[in-house]
Design an enzyme around this catalytic site. Structure first.
Site, PDB file in Angstrom:
ATOM      1  N   HIS A  96       0.935  -1.186  -0.055  1.00 48.99           N
ATOM      2  CA  HIS A  96      -0.078   0.029   0.039  1.00 48.99           C
ATOM      3  C   HIS A  96       0.671   1.169  -0.013  1.00 48.99           C
ATOM      4  O   HIS A  96       1.844   1.401   0.867  1.00 48.99           O
ATOM      5  CB  HIS A  96      -1.139  -0.004   1.083  1.00 48.99           C
ATOM      6  N   HIS A 146       3.178   3.105  12.867  1.00 46.37           N
ATOM      7  CA  HIS A 146       2.253   4.191  12.966  1.00 46.37           C
ATOM      8  C   HIS A 146       2.987   5.261  13.901  1.00 46.37           C
ATOM      9  O   HIS A 146       2.092   5.874  14.529  1.00 46.37           O
ATOM     10  CB  HIS A 146       1.026   3.589  13.325  1.00 46.37           C
ATOM     11  N   ASP A 166       6.254   1.094   6.831  1.00 43.09           N
ATOM     12  CA  ASP A 166       4.604   0.644   6.821  1.00 43.09           C
ATOM     13  C   ASP A 166       4.087   1.748   5.949  1.00 43.09           C
ATOM     14  O   ASP A 166       3.751   2.797   6.218  1.00 43.09           O
ATOM     15  CB  ASP A 166       4.157   0.816   8.070  1.00 43.09           C
ATOM     16  N   GLU A 169      -5.071   1.704   2.350  1.00 42.23           N
ATOM     17  CA  GLU A 169      -5.034   0.489   3.160  1.00 42.23           C
ATOM     18  C   GLU A 169      -5.487   0.830   4.565  1.00 42.23           C
ATOM     19  O   GLU A 169      -5.965   0.313   5.361  1.00 42.23           O
ATOM     20  CB  GLU A 169      -3.796  -0.240   3.066  1.00 42.23           C
ATOM     21  N   GLU A 170      -4.649   1.880   5.085  1.00 37.46           N
ATOM     22  CA  GLU A 170      -4.574   2.148   6.637  1.00 37.46           C
ATOM     23  C   GLU A 170      -5.985   2.596   7.240  1.00 37.46           C
ATOM     24  O   GLU A 170      -6.186   2.104   8.333  1.00 37.46           O
ATOM     25  CB  GLU A 170      -3.581   3.505   6.767  1.00 37.46           C
ATOM     26  N   ASP A 227       3.687  -6.049   3.406  1.00 40.28           N
ATOM     27  CA  ASP A 227       3.254  -5.257   4.525  1.00 40.28           C
ATOM     28  C   ASP A 227       3.641  -5.341   5.818  1.00 40.28           C
ATOM     29  O   ASP A 227       2.823  -5.247   6.756  1.00 40.28           O
ATOM     30  CB  ASP A 227       1.562  -5.041   4.287  1.00 40.28           C
TER      31      ASP A 227
END
Lengths: 460, 460
Positions: free
Chosen positions: B282, B426, B294, B328-329, B356
């Site tokens: 992503h 994140h 990420d 995606e998130e 991922d």
């Protein structure tokens, strides 16, 4: 009736075995739980790295590390802790090295070098000379004495990036560092500069042991490592100007051997105390970083094996012994003296397991043993696969335990993920801040689990 | 004669198979060589992370990332590059969040929080309230509405350190972040604070998507993550003074959906162009770091698959397609629209492989497929073991490709070493400086090798 009896017997054997397997699997789960949730390895390594630091053989820091390890081990509920005297070499770096590239008189660029361990100093006014760049000892032959004489030889063969296991790349490049000075001296070189054994391009020179071999004292020449970035720079500048001059200055020195110690601790076996399962690592380190990966990690992981087993009140059948070896980096004197003492003892070493590949995620164990024992050991692998130790191989052991070859049934080494190791190895980049707590703890847990499997299931 | 003929036939089959195996093994060696010595993934990730940065759905940076990826893919000698339109949510953090613990009036300690993705803002004057600490949704039931009403609920169940695979620990803790606000709101809470999903104790709050579920607009309450250090601090201060007050202020906002795109690129198959082998990741990321792990890593690894294959002038039998998924998130909109488009097409997806799990050392591939295909795939494992990919398992695939469940024969995911991932995930700690070039390249090589094995050896 007979058939039924046999069936019942079979069933019972199956049941006993299944129960044993269950209890072994549970034991391993307990070991991992303890290491990951309540281990001491990370805090120990914090102290060893940040409160003591780099601990080269014969240094004050090495003495401090020995005292610290002895006291920490004595605080565990184990049976004995002792020191084994060892005489070790004492090499001192002195003031920091200085080097520059002089592309034309008065026009210089500073570069990062460090003396290789065991090297002699330059004259106090330094060495200034032209540079011959080579990739191998064969190149020296091809270029010949006439052109090399009076120059600095620059060994610039990089570690091969294409090899997945970085230790393979190290093995194929380390001759430049170890024997470069001895070889170049035969051709009349006045010094050698060796490209640091580091995959990455950065500014940190990497030291490591070198040897003059049988070279007479009068023929010895200074040897230093240069950072990979500066090796690239020097190489490109030589291509533009083969007559450039390189200046280097270092005042390292070899002293007579001094007193040191192997630190040894043990939980006595309840059934066969004379049978030893050894786990070990080396307590000395190079002086540029704080030696967290090489081999502080192995030291605290070995200590953690005793901590986990003793905190679980586990009474092993065989004696579990930790040996923190002196002087692995530049002499192996601790390992040699330990191996000598084993020859004279009545003990049997069932296994000698070493951790010296940095505190990274454990991937494998490698073994140096007979086919018969390796086959037995392979049957334990399913116990460790749930913990992501996927490979048992016969790819040798470690430097310290390899000297027990004739006196141990199994030599073994923990193998961690190798991708990051040579960024840190023997350089200022080997620091505690580069340690991941979980990766370190998993190595300790894996070692404890292997010791436990051997103790519980045996080799026969 | 007959017997001899059969023998010769057998020998020929054996020879052809052996040659095929040799050439496949050589192909994989070439792939790894290319990735490790001449790959683009690291430089690409440097650009994506440091020149573009965090790229939340609907942001200007996301647009830039889409344009950049399209242009880079167009520069490769491949057959086509196109954009698939997708409408995505747009949530904006606004100015940085602020929070403190007020142990007595005027006596405050600042703590680190960040709004969870999708959360509403606090009133512009913030929220100041007492705090109820809980470990689970069950705790809310036990404590009851009367005591919770008007308070801030503090979810403080840590990730379990004892689980070796950190994704298992994440899966067992993420309910607090995803549904904490919806659950606490039912008990009259005015806001929720969630312990960051991070194994390590540090000062960085970790964001991530949350959902209000079916909660009516009027019942929605602000939700924020607090750093693990500050979660420990808050918990210990509550133990001393249950009446302390917590102040928090955030002005994040949800906007209407905006236009975005999946970036798609392809090498056409020479034999079966309608059969697709998909690799994907992503392109969107959270906004606190630069999204290097990420999922910048997965993005450049997927692009690298096409780069390696095209630079090797490899002509695949099937079409090799890269999809860089949007969103995606916080919505999976890119994956949903792509899966819809596949349903309407005449294409067959042989495999959809996702990366991922961060740019760490690849350890395994996991598959979601039939027993029959998995058995076939297991026969490829020996080709990857020399490259330290030791495990093929049936542990599911990835979030984006999982939506192709009904339209792909095999779903798959690259699994990297999980120990360091949740330090970065994140948070502000997800940056390019935390990427190791070799670990990243090995992931790209492993993915390319799996694609190559499927293309050459097939599933039937």
């Amino acid at each position: 009736m007979f058939k039924k009896g046999v069936l019942i017997l079979f069933f019972c054997v199956f049941l006993v075995q299944a129960q044993q397997n269950d209890s072994v699997a549970q034991g391993i789960k307990d070991i991992y739980d303890q290491a990951l949730t309540n281990g001491k390895s990370y805090d120990w390594l914090d102290h060893l790295s940040n409160q003591i630091g780099g601990r080269l053989s014969g240094s004050l820091n090495e003495e401090r590390a020995i005292q610290w390890a002895k006291e920490e081990l004595k605080a565990l509920p184990i049976d004995s802790v002792w020191l084994q005297p060892v005489m070790v070499p004492k090499w001192v770096r002195g003031t920091f090295e200085y080097a520059n590239i002089e592309s034309s008189p008065g026009n210089t660029i500073n570069v990062n070098i460090c003396a290789l361990g065991g090297s002699i100093a330059t004259p106090s006014s330094g060495i200034r000379a032209n540079v011959i760049e080579v990739k191998s000892f064969d190149d020296l032959d091809k270029i010949g004495k006439e052109k090399i004489k009076g120059k600095i030889v620059f060994f610039n063969r990089p570690m091969e990036a294409g090899l997945v296991n970085t230790y393979d790349a190290y093995a194929r490049a380390v001759d430049q560092r170890y024997s470069g000075a001895a070889e170049a001296s035969k051709f009349g070189a006045v010094a050698v500069i060796v490209r640091s054994l580091n995959h990455r391009l950065d500014d940190y020179p990497h030291t490591g042991v070198m040897s003059y071999g049988a070279l007479p004292l009068s023929n010895r020449i200074p040897a230093a490592a240069i950072s990979t970035n500066d090796a690239e720079l020097l190489s490109s500048m030589i291509a533009l100007n083969p007559n450039l001059r390189f200046f280097m200055k270092q005042n390292c020195k070899n002293y007579p051997d001094v007193q040191s110690y192997n630190v040894i601790a043990q939980i006595d076996g309840s059934e066969s105390p004379e049978k030893i399962i050894l786990v070990g690592a080396h307590l000395d380190s190079w002086d540029l970083g704080d030696g967290a990966h090489d081999d502080g990690a192995g030291v605290v992981q070995s200590m953690e094996v005793l901590n986990i087993l003793s905190s679980k009140k586990f009474r092993p059948k065989n004696s579990i012994r930790v040996v923190l070896f002196a002087n692995e980096e530049n002499g192996l004197k601790g390992a040699k003296d330990y191996a000598e003492s084993v020859k004279k003892s009545r003990e049997t070493h069932l296994m000698a397991l070493e951790s010296d590949t940095g505190g990274f995620t454990p991937r494998a164990f490698s073994f140096d043993t007979s086919k018969k024992y390796f086959e037995k050991i392979m049957r334990w692998k399913p116990y460790l696969e749930p913990y992501y130790i996927h490979s048992f191989s016969q790819r040798g052991s470690g430097a310290d335990v390899s000297l027990l070859k004739d006196n141990a049934l199994v030599l073994a080494a923990l193998r961690t993920d190798s991708q990051r190791y040579f960024i840190h190895h023997h350089s200022e980049m080997d620091t505690f801040s580069e340690i991941n707590e979980r990766e370190l703890a998993l190595g300790a847990a894996g070692m404890t689990a292997l010791v436990y499997l051997l103790d519980q299931l045996g080799l026969e």
